[in-house]
Design an enzyme around this catalytic site. Structure first.
Site, mmCIF file in Angstrom:
data_model
loop_
_atom_site.group_PDB
_atom_site.id
_atom_site.type_symbol
_atom_site.label_atom_id
_atom_site.label_comp_id
_atom_site.label_asym_id
_atom_site.label_seq_id
_atom_site.Cartn_x
_atom_site.Cartn_y
_atom_site.Cartn_z
ATOM 1 N N SER A 1 48.940 37.676 37.354
ATOM 2 C CA SER A 1 47.781 37.114 38.532
ATOM 3 C C SER A 1 47.215 35.795 38.132
ATOM 4 O O SER A 1 46.661 35.297 37.221
ATOM 5 C CB SER A 1 46.780 38.513 38.014
ATOM 6 O OG SER A 1 47.029 39.597 38.182
ATOM 7 N N HIS B 1 39.870 38.941 41.165
ATOM 8 C CA HIS B 1 40.547 39.995 40.310
ATOM 9 C C HIS B 1 40.074 39.916 38.595
ATOM 10 O O HIS B 1 40.450 41.127 37.975
ATOM 11 C CB HIS B 1 41.097 41.069 40.892
ATOM 12 C CG HIS B 1 42.205 41.056 41.039
ATOM 13 N ND1 HIS B 1 43.397 40.121 41.704
ATOM 14 C CD2 HIS B 1 43.053 41.162 39.649
ATOM 15 C CE1 HIS B 1 44.660 39.990 41.646
ATOM 16 N NE2 HIS B 1 44.866 40.496 39.968
ATOM 17 N N ASP C 1 39.884 36.714 47.386
ATOM 18 C CA ASP C 1 40.755 36.636 46.605
ATOM 19 C C ASP C 1 40.851 35.746 45.363
ATOM 20 O O ASP C 1 42.111 35.271 44.854
ATOM 21 C CB ASP C 1 42.153 37.790 45.402
ATOM 22 C CG ASP C 1 42.466 38.457 44.914
ATOM 23 O OD1 ASP C 1 41.709 38.099 43.559
ATOM 24 O OD2 ASP C 1 43.146 39.399 44.250
#
Length: 278
Positions: A226, A120, A150
């Protein structure tokens, strides 16, 4: 009564316009961070793309697995040598689009600049680049991605001599172990936070797929973390940061962060590398 927390992927930091030369100054100043977190300013100044189900639910209802009460790392713990060892292997991943620029984190997998991050982080349209811990920024391209887990691989160009991370095996870490989270929360690159491994085998419903077997930690994790590393006190990566829980309208850390465990990461990386080589 306080509102129940939501569980969400950790969005990359996003700013407008891309690669704003005043960005470092605004972040360093502190007050502007509150503006960005609050979503103020021009459209796109702080955008988040939510991948997990945002319906209100108690934390125990949105995840599954065993847990223990969080404890604090004591002042006697000497974490500086671990930070010094791991920090050169942590990078910032940037994606510059026509109207906005996003920022996430990543870890070095090879001396020539193969980088692991969350899918992402690089899913938006734009030009990808990687900024090293030294501050040097180099062009990069996405070479493989797995949206189900992911995870994604990014190849930075013109690099050599980087220090790859070392991964731990899942059975070598336990609930209660001290862990450190590396990355660029709220755009503050080179940040390290500490806590414990709070639980294992958490499952999160993204609405499109299930993320299973996740590690839970109370180390502070925020937007921009992230794809960053969660490491143990030997400097080994035990997980890749992927999701956080937030309370109500808040986007800040509430001590509920989640990471993809090392065994899953290494398995997916092997599959992605096979795609590159085929």
């Amino acid at each position: 009564m306080s509102e129940h927390p939501y569980v969400t992927h950790i969005p990359p930091m996003m700013v407008n316009p891309p690669r704003d030369p005043r960005w470092r100054g605004r972040i360093a100043g502190g007050a502007a961070v509150l503006v960005l977190v609050g979503g103020g300013g021009t459209a796109g100044a702080f955008l988040t793309e939510t991948y997990l189900n945002r319906a209100p639910a108690p934390a125990i209802g949105t995840t599954s697995g065993s847990t223990v009460a969080a404890t604090s790392v004591t002042e006697d713990d000497d974490l500086a040598p671990i930070v010094a060892e791991v920090q050169p292997s942590i990078v910032t991943v940037l994606v510059d689009g026509a109207r906005e620029s996003s920022l996430g984190s990543g870890v070095v997998l090879s001396a020539d600049g193969l980088i692991l991050t969350n899918n992402h982080v690089i899913s938006s349209t734009g030009t990808v680049s990687v900024r090293l811990s030294t501050g040097r920024t180099v062009p990069a391209r996405v070479v493989a991605a797995d949206s189900t887990h992911d995870l994604a691989l990014v190849q930075a160009t013109g690099l050599s001599g980087l220090t790859p991370v070392t991964f731990a095996a899942d059975d070598t870490v336990a609930v209660g172990d001290t862990v450190l989270a590396f990355g660029a929360p709220l755009g503050l690159e080179g940040t390290v936070t500490s806590g414990i491994l709070s639980a294992k085998d958490r499952s999160l419903d993204t609405g499109e797929e299930q993320l299973t077997g996740l590690i839970q930690t109370d180390a502070a994790i925020n937007q921009g973390n992230s794809g960053g590393a969660l490491v143990d006190t030997s400097g080994r990566v035990v997980g890749i940061n992927v999701a956080i829980a937030t309370a109500g309208d808040s986007t800040g850390s509430v001590g509920l962060g989640f990471a993809i465990p090392a065994d899953t990461v290494t398995s997916v990386v092997k599959q992605l590398q096979a795609q590159i080589d085929s």
